[in-house]
Design a protein around this motif. Structure first.
Motif, PDB file in Angstrom:
ATOM      1  N   MET A   1       0.840  -1.192   0.000  1.00 12.91           N
ATOM      2  CA  MET A   1       0.000   0.000   0.000  1.00 12.91           C
ATOM      3  C   MET A   1       0.881   1.250   0.000  1.00 12.91           C
ATOM      4  SD  MET A   1      -3.273   0.362   2.501  1.00 12.91           S
ATOM      5  CE  MET A   1      -4.103  -1.179   2.742  1.00 12.91           C
ATOM      6  N   SER A   2       0.456   2.257  -0.702  1.00 17.50           N
ATOM      7  CA  SER A   2       1.193   3.518  -0.728  1.00 17.50           C
ATOM      8  C   SER A   2       0.870   4.337   0.529  1.00 17.50           C
ATOM      9  CB  SER A   2       0.800   4.325  -1.968  1.00 17.50           C
ATOM     10  OG  SER A   2      -0.530   4.814  -1.835  1.00 17.50           O
ATOM     11  N   GLY A   3       1.678   5.356   0.766  1.00 21.26           N
ATOM     12  CA  GLY A   3       1.413   6.247   1.894  1.00 21.26           C
ATOM     13  C   GLY A   3       0.033   6.868   1.803  1.00 21.26           C
ATOM     14  N   LYS A   4      -0.354   7.278   0.609  1.00 21.49           N
ATOM     15  CA  LYS A   4      -1.670   7.896   0.419  1.00 21.49           C
ATOM     16  C   LYS A   4      -2.788   6.907   0.743  1.00 21.49           C
ATOM     17  CE  LYS A   4      -4.578  10.409  -2.753  1.00 21.49           C
ATOM     18  NZ  LYS A   4      -4.930  10.723  -4.099  1.00 21.49           N
ATOM     19  N   GLU A   5      -2.615   5.668   0.332  1.00 29.27           N
ATOM     20  CA  GLU A   5      -3.635   4.647   0.612  1.00 29.27           C
ATOM     21  C   GLU A   5      -3.739   4.380   2.117  1.00 29.27           C
ATOM     22  OE1 GLU A   5      -3.563   1.981  -3.462  1.00 29.27           O
ATOM     23  OE2 GLU A   5      -1.887   1.783  -2.046  1.00 29.27           O
ATOM     24  N   HIS A   6      -2.587   4.330   2.783  1.00 29.16           N
ATOM     25  CA  HIS A   6      -2.604   4.165   4.247  1.00 29.16           C
ATOM     26  C   HIS A   6      -3.311   5.351   4.906  1.00 29.16           C
ATOM     27  CE1 HIS A   6      -0.269   0.533   4.842  1.00 29.16           C
ATOM     28  NE2 HIS A   6       0.691   0.987   4.051  1.00 29.16           N
ATOM     29  N   TYR A   7      -3.008   6.556   4.401  1.00 32.43           N
ATOM     30  CA  TYR A   7      -3.626   7.765   4.950  1.00 32.43           C
ATOM     31  C   TYR A   7      -5.148   7.710   4.772  1.00 32.43           C
ATOM     32  CZ  TYR A   7      -5.240  12.527   5.412  1.00 32.43           C
ATOM     33  OH  TYR A   7      -5.953  13.640   5.783  1.00 32.43           O
ATOM     34  N   GLU A   8      -5.604   7.410   3.579  1.00 35.61           N
ATOM     35  CA  GLU A   8      -7.051   7.349   3.313  1.00 35.61           C
ATOM     36  C   GLU A   8      -7.725   6.288   4.180  1.00 35.61           C
ATOM     37  OE1 GLU A   8      -7.143   6.899  -0.944  1.00 35.61           O
ATOM     38  OE2 GLU A   8      -6.772   9.036  -1.269  1.00 35.61           O
ATOM     39  N   LYS A   9      -7.071   5.152   4.341  1.00 36.65           N
ATOM     40  CA  LYS A   9      -7.606   4.098   5.204  1.00 36.65           C
ATOM     41  C   LYS A   9      -7.692   4.606   6.644  1.00 36.65           C
ATOM     42  CE  LYS A   9      -6.570  -0.514   6.982  1.00 36.65           C
ATOM     43  NZ  LYS A   9      -5.592  -1.616   7.007  1.00 36.65           N
ATOM     44  N   GLY A  10      -6.637   5.292   7.085  1.00 34.09           N
ATOM     45  CA  GLY A  10      -6.619   5.839   8.444  1.00 34.09           C
ATOM     46  C   GLY A  10      -7.736   6.831   8.681  1.00 34.09           C
ATOM     47  N   MET A  11      -7.990   7.688   7.723  1.00 31.73           N
ATOM     48  CA  MET A  11      -9.046   8.683   7.892  1.00 31.73           C
ATOM     49  C   MET A  11     -10.425   8.029   7.877  1.00 31.73           C
ATOM     50  SD  MET A  11      -7.398  11.285   8.654  1.00 31.73           S
ATOM     51  CE  MET A  11      -8.779  12.397   8.799  1.00 31.73           C
ATOM     52  N   THR A  12     -10.599   6.990   7.068  1.00 26.71           N
ATOM     53  CA  THR A  12     -11.866   6.253   7.076  1.00 26.71           C
ATOM     54  C   THR A  12     -12.079   5.619   8.447  1.00 26.71           C
ATOM     55  OG1 THR A  12     -11.776   5.841   4.705  1.00 26.71           O
ATOM     56  CG2 THR A  12     -13.150   4.347   6.017  1.00 26.71           C
ATOM     57  N   LEU A  13     -11.043   4.990   8.978  1.00 24.70           N
ATOM     58  CA  LEU A  13     -11.130   4.369  10.298  1.00 24.70           C
ATOM     59  C   LEU A  13     -11.401   5.421  11.376  1.00 24.70           C
ATOM     60  CD1 LEU A  13      -8.172   1.872   9.872  1.00 24.70           C
ATOM     61  CD2 LEU A  13     -10.575   1.235  10.220  1.00 24.70           C
ATOM     62  N   TYR A  14     -10.790   6.571  11.229  1.00 24.71           N
ATOM     63  CA  TYR A  14     -11.006   7.664  12.188  1.00 24.71           C
ATOM     64  C   TYR A  14     -12.480   8.080  12.189  1.00 24.71           C
ATOM     65  CZ  TYR A  14     -10.989  12.334  14.170  1.00 24.71           C
ATOM     66  OH  TYR A  14     -11.291  13.451  14.911  1.00 24.71           O
ATOM     67  N   ARG A  15     -13.040   8.271  11.001  1.00 29.33           N
ATOM     68  CA  ARG A  15     -14.447   8.670  10.893  1.00 29.33           C
ATOM     69  C   ARG A  15     -15.380   7.596  11.452  1.00 29.33           C
ATOM     70  NH1 ARG A  15     -12.264  11.052   6.314  1.00 29.33           N
ATOM     71  NH2 ARG A  15     -12.643   9.266   4.967  1.00 29.33           N
ATOM     72  N   GLU A  16     -14.948   6.354  11.401  1.00 30.45           N
ATOM     73  CA  GLU A  16     -15.742   5.250  11.949  1.00 30.45           C
ATOM     74  C   GLU A  16     -15.549   5.104  13.459  1.00 30.45           C
ATOM     75  OE1 GLU A  16     -14.444   1.878   9.636  1.00 30.45           O
ATOM     76  OE2 GLU A  16     -15.542   2.531   7.857  1.00 30.45           O
ATOM     77  N   GLY A  17     -14.663   5.919  14.035  1.00 34.66           N
ATOM     78  CA  GLY A  17     -14.421   5.861  15.471  1.00 34.66           C
ATOM     79  C   GLY A  17     -13.435   4.787  15.890  1.00 34.66           C
ATOM     80  N   LYS A  18     -12.755   4.195  14.949  1.00 33.94           N
ATOM     81  CA  LYS A  18     -11.763   3.153  15.234  1.00 33.94           C
ATOM     82  C   LYS A  18     -10.390   3.817  15.370  1.00 33.94           C
ATOM     83  CE  LYS A  18     -14.536  -0.168  12.687  1.00 33.94           C
ATOM     84  NZ  LYS A  18     -14.639  -0.982  11.470  1.00 33.94           N
ATOM     85  N   LEU A  19     -10.212   4.491  16.496  1.00 34.53           N
ATOM     86  CA  LEU A  19      -9.055   5.365  16.663  1.00 34.53           C
ATOM     87  C   LEU A  19      -7.720   4.627  16.680  1.00 34.53           C
ATOM     88  CD1 LEU A  19     -10.501   7.912  19.230  1.00 34.53           C
ATOM     89  CD2 LEU A  19     -10.377   8.103  16.750  1.00 34.53           C
ATOM     90  N   GLN A  20      -7.620   3.514  17.367  1.00 36.74           N
ATOM     91  CA  GLN A  20      -6.339   2.808  17.418  1.00 36.74           C
ATOM     92  C   GLN A  20      -5.940   2.301  16.035  1.00 36.74           C
ATOM     93  OE1 GLN A  20      -4.152   2.821  19.934  1.00 36.74           O
ATOM     94  NE2 GLN A  20      -2.758   1.844  18.488  1.00 36.74           N
ATOM     95  N   GLU A  21      -6.895   1.748  15.313  1.00 37.54           N
ATOM     96  CA  GLU A  21      -6.599   1.277  13.955  1.00 37.54           C
ATOM     97  C   GLU A  21      -6.255   2.460  13.040  1.00 37.54           C
ATOM     98  OE1 GLU A  21     -10.364  -0.469  14.129  1.00 37.54           O
ATOM     99  OE2 GLU A  21      -9.631  -2.509  13.840  1.00 37.54           O
TER     100      GLU A  21
END
Length: 192
Positions: A1-21
Motif C-alpha cells: 500500500m502507498s502512503g496515500k492509501e494508508h492515509y485514506e484508510k486511516g481517515m476512514t477508520l477515524y471517521r468510523e471511530g476506530k481510533l487505534q486502527e
C-alpha cells in the motif's frame, strides 16, 4: 500500500471511530512520507481524541515546523496546549494564528476565551468582538450571493445532508457562524 492509501484508510477508520486502527494506518502513511504536515496534523488529532496529548502535541509541533506560515498549525496546537494546562502557550499560538490570518473568527474567539481565563478581560473582549465582527462579514457574503442569484447566476450547491452542505450552512451564513461561535463559547455543548 502507498502512503496515500494508508492515509485514506486511516481517515476512514477515524471517521468510523476506530481510533487505534486509524493511528496505525496514519503511522504507516507517515513512514512513507514523514514530512507530510497534513498527515502529521491529522494523526495528532487522532492522538488527541485518544487522550494521548503528549503525542498529539509532538505531531502538531512537527507539522508547525514544516509549515510555519500556516495559521491552522498554530490554532490546532493551541487547542491541545490549553487542554494540557499550558494556557499561556495556547494564547501565544492563537496570537500567531490571528497574525497570520486576521480573518479567522474562530481563532479570535478562542483567543478571547483564553485571555478571559487568564483574567485579561479587556483584551478578551476585544478579541471576542473581532470574532463577532468577522462572523458578521457572513452577512455581506449572503447579500452578494443574493445579488448574484437575482442576476441569474447559479447558486453553488452541496447535497443536502452532506458534509459540504452542513459546512456551508455553518460557515457561509451569519446565523450559522454565530451559532458555531456560541457552541464554542458553551464549551462545545449544544444549547438545551
Amino acid at each position: 500500500m502507498s502512503g496515500k492509501e494508508h492515509y485514506e484508510k486511516g481517515m476512514t477508520l477515524y471517521r468510523e471511530g476506530k481510533l487505534q486502527e486509524a493511528l496505525e494506518a496514519l503511522s504507516q502513511a507517515l513512514n512513507e512520507e514523514p514530512e507530510n504536515a497534513y498527515w502529521l496534523s491529522d494523526r495528532g488529532v487522532c492522538f488527541f481524541h485518544q487522550k494521548k496529548f503528549k503525542e498529539a502535541l509532538e505531531d502538531m509541533n512537527r507539522a508547525q515546523k514544516l509549515q510555519p506560515n500556516n495559521p491552522y498549525r498554530y490554532s490546532s496546537r493551541a487547542y491541545i496546549r490549553d487542554v494540557m494546562g499550558d494556557t499561556q502557550g495556547a494564547v501565544e499560538d492563537y496570537q500567531k494564528a490571528v497574525h497570520l490570518d486576521p480573518e479567522d473568527a474562530i481563532a479570535h474567539n478562542n483567543l478571547g476565551m483564553l485571555l478571559e481565563k487568564l483574567g485579561r478581560k479587556q483584551e478578551a473582549e476585544k478579541s471576542i468582538k473581532r470574532a463577532d465582527k468577522l462572523a458578521g462579514a457572513q452577512e455581506y457574503r449572503e447579500k452578494m450571493m443574493s445579488k448574484l442569484k437575482e442576476q441569474g447566476a447559479p447558486e453553488p450547491e452541496a447535497p443536502a445532508g452532506s458534509l459540504m452542505g452542513e459546512m456551508a450552512k455553518v460557515f457561509l451564513t451569519r446565523k450559522g457562524m454565530k451559532e458555531f461561535l456560541q457552541f464554542i463559547r458553551n464549551g462545545f455543548k449544544l444549547r438545551e
